[in-house]
Design a protein around this motif. Structure first.
Motif, short mmCIF file in Angstrom:
data_model
loop_
_atom_site.label_atom_id
_atom_site.label_comp_id
_atom_site.label_asym_id
_atom_site.label_seq_id
_atom_site.Cartn_x
_atom_site.Cartn_y
_atom_site.Cartn_z
N ALA A 135 24.04 -1.94 -1.51
CA ALA A 135 23.08 -1.63 -2.56
C ALA A 135 21.83 -2.48 -2.34
CB ALA A 135 23.67 -1.92 -3.94
N ILE A 136 20.69 -1.91 -2.68
CA ILE A 136 19.41 -2.62 -2.59
C ILE A 136 18.73 -2.55 -3.95
CG2 ILE A 136 17.11 -2.67 -1.56
CD1 ILE A 136 19.10 -3.46 0.47
N VAL A 137 18.26 -3.70 -4.43
CA VAL A 137 17.43 -3.76 -5.64
C VAL A 137 16.04 -4.19 -5.23
CG1 VAL A 137 17.05 -4.82 -7.89
CG2 VAL A 137 19.39 -4.33 -7.13
N LEU A 138 15.06 -3.38 -5.58
CA LEU A 138 13.66 -3.72 -5.31
C LEU A 138 13.03 -4.19 -6.62
CD1 LEU A 138 11.87 -3.49 -2.72
CD2 LEU A 138 10.85 -1.49 -3.79
N GLY A 139 12.57 -5.44 -6.65
CA GLY A 139 12.04 -6.02 -7.88
C GLY A 139 10.53 -6.03 -7.94
N GLY A 140 10.02 -6.33 -9.14
CA GLY A 140 8.57 -6.45 -9.33
C GLY A 140 7.85 -5.13 -9.47
N LEU A 155 11.34 5.98 -1.48
CA LEU A 155 12.65 5.38 -1.28
C LEU A 155 13.76 6.31 -1.76
CD1 LEU A 155 11.96 1.70 -2.40
CD2 LEU A 155 12.29 2.55 -0.07
N PRO A 156 14.93 6.24 -1.14
CA PRO A 156 16.06 7.05 -1.61
C PRO A 156 16.38 6.73 -3.07
CG PRO A 156 16.56 5.99 0.50
CD PRO A 156 15.27 5.40 0.03
N ALA A 157 16.86 7.72 -3.79
CA ALA A 157 17.14 7.54 -5.21
C ALA A 157 18.25 6.51 -5.44
CB ALA A 157 17.53 8.87 -5.84
N GLU A 158 19.05 6.23 -4.43
CA GLU A 158 20.11 5.23 -4.59
C GLU A 158 19.57 3.81 -4.69
OE1 GLU A 158 21.84 8.88 -2.94
OE2 GLU A 158 20.15 7.63 -2.32
N ILE A 159 18.32 3.60 -4.28
CA ILE A 159 17.71 2.27 -4.40
C ILE A 159 17.44 1.98 -5.88
CG2 ILE A 159 15.74 0.82 -3.79
CD1 ILE A 159 17.46 1.44 -1.40
N THR A 160 17.94 0.86 -6.35
CA THR A 160 17.73 0.45 -7.75
C THR A 160 16.39 -0.26 -7.87
OG1 THR A 160 20.11 0.26 -8.16
CG2 THR A 160 18.65 -0.96 -9.63
N LEU A 161 15.63 0.08 -8.90
CA LEU A 161 14.29 -0.48 -9.10
C LEU A 161 14.28 -1.39 -10.32
CD1 LEU A 161 12.12 2.72 -8.48
CD2 LEU A 161 12.93 1.02 -6.81
N ALA A 162 13.79 -2.61 -10.15
CA ALA A 162 13.68 -3.57 -11.26
C ALA A 162 12.22 -3.68 -11.66
CB ALA A 162 14.22 -4.94 -10.85
N PHE A 163 11.93 -3.34 -12.92
CA PHE A 163 10.56 -3.33 -13.42
C PHE A 163 10.24 -4.65 -14.12
CE2 PHE A 163 10.77 1.03 -12.42
CZ PHE A 163 9.49 1.56 -12.46
N ALA A 164 9.11 -5.24 -13.74
CA ALA A 164 8.60 -6.43 -14.43
C ALA A 164 8.10 -6.03 -15.81
CB ALA A 164 7.47 -7.07 -13.62
N PRO A 165 8.14 -6.94 -16.78
CA PRO A 165 7.79 -6.57 -18.16
C PRO A 165 6.30 -6.65 -18.48
CG PRO A 165 8.59 -8.81 -18.11
CD PRO A 165 8.70 -8.30 -16.71
N TYR A 166 5.44 -6.77 -17.47
CA TYR A 166 4.03 -7.03 -17.75
C TYR A 166 3.08 -5.93 -17.30
CZ TYR A 166 6.15 -11.67 -17.96
OH TYR A 166 6.98 -12.73 -18.25
N GLY A 167 3.58 -4.83 -16.80
CA GLY A 167 2.69 -3.79 -16.28
C GLY A 167 1.97 -3.04 -17.39
N ASP A 168 0.93 -2.31 -17.02
CA ASP A 168 0.10 -1.57 -17.97
C ASP A 168 0.61 -0.16 -18.23
OD1 ASP A 168 -1.62 -3.73 -18.22
OD2 ASP A 168 -2.91 -3.05 -16.59
N GLU A 169 1.49 0.37 -17.36
CA GLU A 169 1.96 1.75 -17.52
C GLU A 169 3.47 1.81 -17.42
OE1 GLU A 169 -0.70 4.99 -15.81
OE2 GLU A 169 -1.07 3.34 -14.41
N THR A 342 27.50 3.36 3.52
CA THR A 342 27.08 4.17 2.39
C THR A 342 26.12 3.39 1.51
OG1 THR A 342 29.18 5.35 2.38
CG2 THR A 342 27.84 5.49 0.38
N LEU A 343 24.98 3.98 1.20
CA LEU A 343 24.02 3.37 0.28
C LEU A 343 24.40 3.76 -1.14
CD1 LEU A 343 21.34 1.74 0.13
CD2 LEU A 343 20.13 3.94 0.14
N VAL A 344 24.54 2.76 -2.01
CA VAL A 344 24.97 3.01 -3.39
C VAL A 344 24.02 2.29 -4.34
CG1 VAL A 344 27.41 3.28 -2.77
CG2 VAL A 344 26.53 1.01 -3.40
N PRO A 345 23.95 2.71 -5.61
CA PRO A 345 23.15 1.96 -6.59
C PRO A 345 23.79 0.60 -6.88
CG PRO A 345 24.41 3.68 -7.66
CD PRO A 345 24.58 3.90 -6.19
N ALA A 346 22.99 -0.32 -7.37
CA ALA A 346 23.49 -1.67 -7.63
C ALA A 346 24.64 -1.69 -8.61
CB ALA A 346 22.35 -2.55 -8.13
N SER A 347 24.63 -0.76 -9.56
CA SER A 347 25.70 -0.73 -10.57
C SER A 347 27.07 -0.53 -9.93
CB SER A 347 25.42 0.38 -11.59
OG SER A 347 25.34 1.64 -10.93
#
Length: 355
Positions: A135-140, A155-169, A342-347
């Motif tokens: 599993a891969i988590v991409l942060g920021g 990126l493949p949908a299996e990649i987990t994305l971590a969103f920072a809490p400070y973005g404008d959108e 096999t690429l899997v989500p972080a969960s």
């Protein structure tokens, strides 16, 4: 005076009075009854804070490299929904997974016992019953719109994305990421040892604050967007080494049906110990794949991540929303299945606790 003259005089007087009222009082309705209603102003977007943070300073200036259109990945066939907008794709029940805080809606366990993790963890799908998993988590994510959209699209949908809490959108971008099938995490700033010289950003959780103060800060962070399955730390070596600070923080995540993923960078982290004691499900990353943000170093780190997965059965990598990282991970993932991984989500790699 004749009656006709009296009528004409009264009509002229009425006309003068009406004209004067219009001029003096600016009443376009000419004295008709009106009702005045006060309308409360609409709240600003939860994401539009306008604050500059450590995450923003690190990542927002990076712009993604252009990628050929013929290398785009096919769209995901899984849509991860929004608790504030029930949809046919998610059964329309996610609205029960939030509660209102003083900062806005935050995750909550539904009356029927469903957790945000249950709703927003990407389904594992048809994967081999045996064999190494990564599993891969991409942060920021969320700080740079262009970089975030590139990560979502390329990126493949299996990649987990971590969103920072400070973005404008954040609302729009996180919804777009879920629509593309990505599992989401909230990137939470925690106190490092050299704070405030290294400052993760506003509302950072600190060891010097009492639990209720940190809880209020966490609720602010949680309210920035919706639809995430868990939390990933940003920095936090001092905070994660303090059991007293960790216990109420991790307990709040457990009580709200979220999981915790540790980036694995602090050898003093007490997260696994405290999580076991309180019954919280966690995962600890195997390595940060772009600790050295060059293409050659990232390629080597991804190769080593594969080796770890083959040795132990699974591995979790953490990366940052940098153009070089997005491109390297994208190309690496294209040949992963052919290499027997096999690429899997972080969960899918979260273990222990109640989940």
């Amino acid at each position: 005076m004749s009656v006709r003259k009296v009528v004409l005089l009264l009509a002229a007087t009425a006309a003068v009075l009406l004209a004067g009222r219009l001029l003096l009082f600016d009443d376009p309705l000419g004295g008709e009854p009106v009702a005045v209603v006060q309308l409360d102003s609409l709240p600003a977007s939860r994401a539009n804070t306008g604050e500059t943070t450590g995450m923003r300073a690190t990542l927002e200036s990076e712009q993604p490299e252009s990628l050929p259109d013929d290398q785009a990945l096919p769209p995901a066939d899984i849509v991860i929904g929004d608790p504030l907008t029930p949809s046919a794709a998610t059964g329309g029940g996610e609205i029960g997974l939030v509660e209102m805080s003083r900062h806005g809606p935050i995750p909550a366990i539904a009356p029927d016992g469903r957790r945000p993790f249950d709703a927003y963890a990407r389904p594992l799908g048809a994967v081999p019953p045996t064999g190494p998993r990564i599993a891969i988590v991409l942060g920021g994510l969320g700080l740079s719109t262009l970089t975030t959209e590139t990560a979502i699209d390329r990126l493949p949908a299996e990649i987990t994305l971590a969103f920072a809490p400070y973005g404008d959108e954040l609302e729009r971008l996180s919804a777009r990421a879920r629509q593309a099938g990505h599992e989401l995490l909230l990137h939470v700033p925690l106190e490092p040892y050299d704070y405030p010289d290294s400052d993760p950003g506003p509302h950072t959780l600190l060891t010097g604050l009492d639990p209720e103060q940190n809880r209020d800060r966490l609720h602010w962070l949680m309210s920035r967007f919706s639809g995430y399955a868990g939390v990933l730390n940003y920095m936090g070596a001092r905070f994660t080494a303090s059991e007293d600070a960790l216990r109420p923080f991790l307990g709040e995540l457990r009580d709200r049906g979220l999981v915790y993923i540790d980036d694995g960078t602090s050898p003093r982290s007490a997260v696994p110990k405290v999580a076991r004691e309180i019954g919280l499900s966690v995962a600890v990353a195997t390595r940060v794949v772009d600790a050295v943000p060059t293409r050659a170093a990232i390629d080597e780190a991804l190769r080593q991540l594969e080796d770890s997965a083959r040795e132990t059965g699974s591995a979790l990598g953490i990366g940052s929303a940098l153009p070089v990282s997005i491109e390297a991970i994208r190309e690496w993932a294209r040949g992963l299945e052919a290499r027997g991984v096999t690429l899997v989500p972080a969960s899918a790699l979260v273990g222990g606790g109640a989940i």
